[in-house]
Write a protein that holds these residues in place. Structure first.
Motif, PDB file in Angstrom:
ATOM      1  N   ARG A 199       8.959  -2.689  36.546  1.00 34.44           N
ATOM      2  CA  ARG A 199       7.583  -2.210  36.735  1.00 34.44           C
ATOM      3  C   ARG A 199       7.632  -0.779  37.227  1.00 34.44           C
ATOM      4  O   ARG A 199       8.324  -0.463  38.190  1.00 34.44           O
ATOM      5  N   THR A 200       6.887   0.089  36.542  1.00 33.75           N
ATOM      6  CA  THR A 200       6.760   1.487  36.955  1.00 33.75           C
ATOM      7  C   THR A 200       5.268   1.764  37.030  1.00 33.75           C
ATOM      8  O   THR A 200       4.614   1.887  35.993  1.00 33.75           O
ATOM      9  N   GLY A 201       4.732   1.830  38.242  1.00 33.43           N
ATOM     10  CA  GLY A 201       3.277   1.957  38.391  1.00 33.43           C
ATOM     11  C   GLY A 201       2.615   0.762  37.740  1.00 33.43           C
ATOM     12  O   GLY A 201       2.946  -0.378  38.059  1.00 33.43           O
ATOM     13  N   ASP A 202       1.713   1.020  36.794  1.00 41.70           N
ATOM     14  CA  ASP A 202       1.011  -0.086  36.122  1.00 41.70           C
ATOM     15  C   ASP A 202       1.763  -0.574  34.881  1.00 41.70           C
ATOM     16  O   ASP A 202       1.397  -1.594  34.297  1.00 41.70           O
ATOM     17  N   ALA A 203       2.780   0.163  34.462  1.00 44.40           N
ATOM     18  CA  ALA A 203       3.498  -0.203  33.234  1.00 44.40           C
ATOM     19  C   ALA A 203       4.595  -1.217  33.535  1.00 44.40           C
ATOM     20  O   ALA A 203       5.159  -1.241  34.630  1.00 44.40           O
ATOM     21  N   GLN A 204       4.896  -2.059  32.555  1.00 43.94           N
ATOM     22  CA  GLN A 204       5.915  -3.092  32.733  1.00 43.94           C
ATOM     23  C   GLN A 204       6.706  -3.252  31.435  1.00 43.94           C
ATOM     24  O   GLN A 204       6.127  -3.274  30.353  1.00 43.94           O
TER      25      GLN A 204
END
Lengths: 228, 228
Positions: free
Chosen positions: A59-64
């Motif tokens: 997970r990077t911020g809201d991205a997965q």
């Protein structure tokens, strides 16, 4: 942005162990979810339809990104986090590391794990009854052939793929360490493999694997002994 | 400098077929050496100690790289010849293509090929006698489960890994095409898989596979028919 990693794995799965070793060697922190894969939990098959461990979620911020299966995860980690390089600098080095990985995926798995691990581990997890002695014998005979091959490689090399530690070593160590948990490695007959395994076992990345215990399955007495 | 490529392969081996498709799609010319792997020819096991096809040799001037095993060869080709990209542009695309490749390596191979291909192909090559009907049934049942999964994927996607052709499609097509050689794919029941396979089959890269014949093993009547 910070990457938050979660690894879904089973501690005594050789494929999962390869990913844990690579993550630790690259000093990438991760949360763990232990998967009882043989119970085919729905939350897990929704992540990976094959039902097989390991699965890495980043997970990077809201991205997965969900990365399923050991080869996909290891290639992903090499690409995203190239230091330290675990595949090798040249085409020939990378080819050799990947050849060894597939050796264990395809050959060791079908000639050794399909007998020995099936009888000693899967049958207990699945409550399939007592180990079949003929299969155990088949697996042990297969294992000796593989150890003879590794012994030969290590007569000429510091590490399995050549001069440097690689994912080829982790593929071998992950598979061998699970069999060693069950006390099935005849170390005495393979001194070069033993020396190589002592070096791998002493690495900080290996410590979490040596601490693995599964309820009802006790490890062999020398499993976590660095001087075995 | 020009790279001279030689592929050591067996025409009805799904792993070899994936490499032939990738080479052709990337328009990389190669010489072929057909390997009767089940006879364990010494010249071949000297190249690849596992004795398994495929092996790719690349010669550039006096230098030579030997790349053994399908995953190593495909990663090597993507790295050296990135156009056209067969893995995908994003981490998620690459993860999905590689997930599908390992699906076929690990799951399809053990649930379908280990029964059907073993009975129909390996037993003939190794002269092990008539096919076992129980195993054939097991393999066909396993195959249906896999085709149901592919049909579901293709209901939502143009190609197996998403919007673009990838090595995931080649892994599937290579495995399915060998079973189709033996007439074992129930096309009628899987219209989305059939449409997808017609598109793959029509690609120039697929032509050499449709021309494959092995002495004593005749292909099914629709094997090389583009409108089957």
């Amino acid at each position: 942005m910070t990457v938050i990693r979660t690894l879904h794995h089973f501690p005594l799965d050789p494929a999962s162990r390869q990913v844990r070793l690579a993550l630790a060697e690259k000093r990438l922190a991760f949360d763990e979810v232990l998967v009882r894969y043989w119970e085919q939990p729905k939350a897990f098959t929704a992540l990976n339809p094959s039902g097989l461990t390991p699965v890495l979620i980043e997970r990077t911020g809201d991205a997965q990104v969900v990365v399923c299966e050991v080869r996909a995860i290891l290639e992903h980690l090499e690409h995203q986090n190239p230091e330290p390089d675990l595949l090798g600098a040249s085409s020939a080095d990378r080819a050799e590391a990947r050849r060894l990985m597939q050796w264990f995926d395809r050959k060791f798995d079908s000639e050794v794990n399909a007998y020995l691990l099936h009888e000693k581990l899967e049958k207990r997890l699945l409550k399939l009854g007592a180990p079949d002695l003929y299969n155990m014998r088949q697996g042990r005979d297969g294992l000796r052939v593989h150890l003879i091959y590794l012994e030969k490689l290590l007569a000429a090399r510091d590490w399995l793929a050549g001069g440097r530690l690689s994912l080829g070593d982790f593929a071998a160590a992950a598979n061998i360490s699970v069999l060693d948990y069950f006390g099935d490695i005849p170390w005495r007959d393979f001194p070069a493999v033993k020396t190589w395994y002592m070096r791998i076992k002493s690495r900080p990345a290996f410590r979490p694997l040596l601490a693995d215990r599964w309820p009802g399955l006790a490890p062999s007495s020398s499993y976590d002994d660095l001087d075995f």
